[in-house]
Design a protein around this motif. Structure first.
Motif, PDB file in Angstrom:
ATOM      1  N   LEU A 144      -2.601 -19.121 -13.644  1.00  0.00           N
ATOM      2  CA  LEU A 144      -2.672 -18.990 -12.168  1.00  0.00           C
ATOM      3  C   LEU A 144      -2.630 -17.773 -11.855  1.00  0.00           C
ATOM      4  O   LEU A 144      -2.337 -17.308 -10.853  1.00  0.00           O
ATOM      5  N   ALA A 145      -2.828 -16.570 -12.947  1.00  0.00           N
ATOM      6  CA  ALA A 145      -2.869 -15.373 -12.822  1.00  0.00           C
ATOM      7  C   ALA A 145      -3.817 -14.571 -11.771  1.00  0.00           C
ATOM      8  O   ALA A 145      -4.812 -15.094 -11.569  1.00  0.00           O
ATOM      9  N   TYR A 146      -3.440 -13.698 -11.136  1.00  0.00           N
ATOM     10  CA  TYR A 146      -4.386 -13.126 -10.320  1.00  0.00           C
ATOM     11  C   TYR A 146      -5.033 -13.813  -9.144  1.00  0.00           C
ATOM     12  O   TYR A 146      -6.032 -13.915  -8.609  1.00  0.00           O
ATOM     13  N   SER A 188       1.728 -16.848  -3.087  1.00  0.00           N
ATOM     14  CA  SER A 188       3.229 -16.678  -2.736  1.00  0.00           C
ATOM     15  C   SER A 188       4.079 -18.005  -3.041  1.00  0.00           C
ATOM     16  O   SER A 188       5.232 -17.907  -3.133  1.00  0.00           O
ATOM     17  N   GLU A 189       3.286 -19.045  -3.414  1.00  0.00           N
ATOM     18  CA  GLU A 189       4.032 -20.279  -3.777  1.00  0.00           C
ATOM     19  C   GLU A 189       2.937 -20.977  -4.436  1.00  0.00           C
ATOM     20  O   GLU A 189       1.912 -20.775  -4.339  1.00  0.00           O
ATOM     21  N   LEU A 190       3.373 -21.933  -5.271  1.00  0.00           N
ATOM     22  CA  LEU A 190       2.257 -22.928  -5.871  1.00  0.00           C
ATOM     23  C   LEU A 190       2.015 -24.078  -5.046  1.00  0.00           C
ATOM     24  O   LEU A 190       2.889 -24.743  -4.193  1.00  0.00           O
ATOM     25  N   PHE A 231      -1.020 -29.018  -7.116  1.00  0.00           N
ATOM     26  CA  PHE A 231      -0.859 -28.545  -8.653  1.00  0.00           C
ATOM     27  C   PHE A 231       0.159 -28.811  -9.166  1.00  0.00           C
ATOM     28  O   PHE A 231       0.364 -29.488 -10.254  1.00  0.00           O
ATOM     29  N   MET A 232       1.581 -28.911  -8.565  1.00  0.00           N
ATOM     30  CA  MET A 232       2.882 -29.274  -8.961  1.00  0.00           C
ATOM     31  C   MET A 232       2.900 -30.737  -9.306  1.00  0.00           C
ATOM     32  O   MET A 232       3.454 -31.259 -10.260  1.00  0.00           O
TER      33      MET A 232
END
Length: 210
Positions: free
Chosen positions: A10-12, A16-18, A22-23
């Protein structure tokens, strides 16, 4: 993505949070996560990733007092280019939360003095010795393997420093109960090596593919 994959980048993404979705979708099986170049400062989301063994979180907003949850499986942690300035506080948290950590990289943080950010060679050596003494499972720190001689020297130096601090505390507070010595109450001459230093060169993080 099928659940046979274990790497996610999840780069770039300017996160500020996931995202919660997704989690919930990947948290129970993911073991490698790359979050390079985001704006993450709160690490509590890691409780959703009990099997994570590799976390790359270079170029984010991690500070000295960021708290890691208990991470039994974490082996590799990259934290290059963050805002970590208090080595004692940060390493104490990692040592408690990541008992199997083998590879830690903290380059270009103020708490990790080196040639790249204006630190002297002696400051660099003392930084390594302190981290090595606090995380016995560690095999590689930054870009250098830890050999037997370096580990032995680190343990000897910081065991001596802690003993000296304990004796001093007993002399000045007979009858009182002292907390175990940490980096924060060792000799001023030791702590001085880990004061914030100016930042310099940029180093790109590893990109994982999925």
């Amino acid at each position: 993505m099928s659940q046979t994959h274990t790497r996610v980048s999840l780069a770039y993404q300017d996160l500020s949070e996931l995202p919660m979705e997704f989690m919930l979708k990947y948290g129970d099986w993911l073991d490698e996560l790359d979050l390079t170049y985001n704006r993450i400062s709160d690490l509590r989301f890691l409780t959703h990733f009990p099997l994570l063994n590799t976390l790359i979180i270079d170029h984010n907003s991690i500070q000295s007092h960021a708290k890691f949850p208990r991470m039994h499986e974490l082996r590799t942690l990259w934290l290059n280019h963050n805002g970590i300035s208090n080595l004692g506080v940060f390493i104490n948290s990692i040592a408690k939360s990541c008992p199997k950590l083998k590879y830690l990289s903290m380059m270009n943080n103020d708490a990790a003095p080196s040639y790249f950010n204006g630190g002297t060679y002696q400051q660099y050596v003392d930084y390594r010795q302190y981290v090595i003494s606090q995380i016995p499972s560690l095999e590689i720190l930054d870009d250098k393997c830890i050999n037997k001689e370096e580990r032995k020297e680190a343990e000897k130096i910081y065991q001596r420093a802690i003993l000296q601090s304990t004796r001093r505390a007993k002399r000045h507070g007979a009858g009182s109960v002292e907390s175990p010595p940490t980096m924060e109450n060792l000799d001023t001459s030791i702590v001085e090596f880990f004061r914030p230093r100016r930042r310099a060169l940029s180093m790109p993080g590893l990109m994982l593919k999925f």
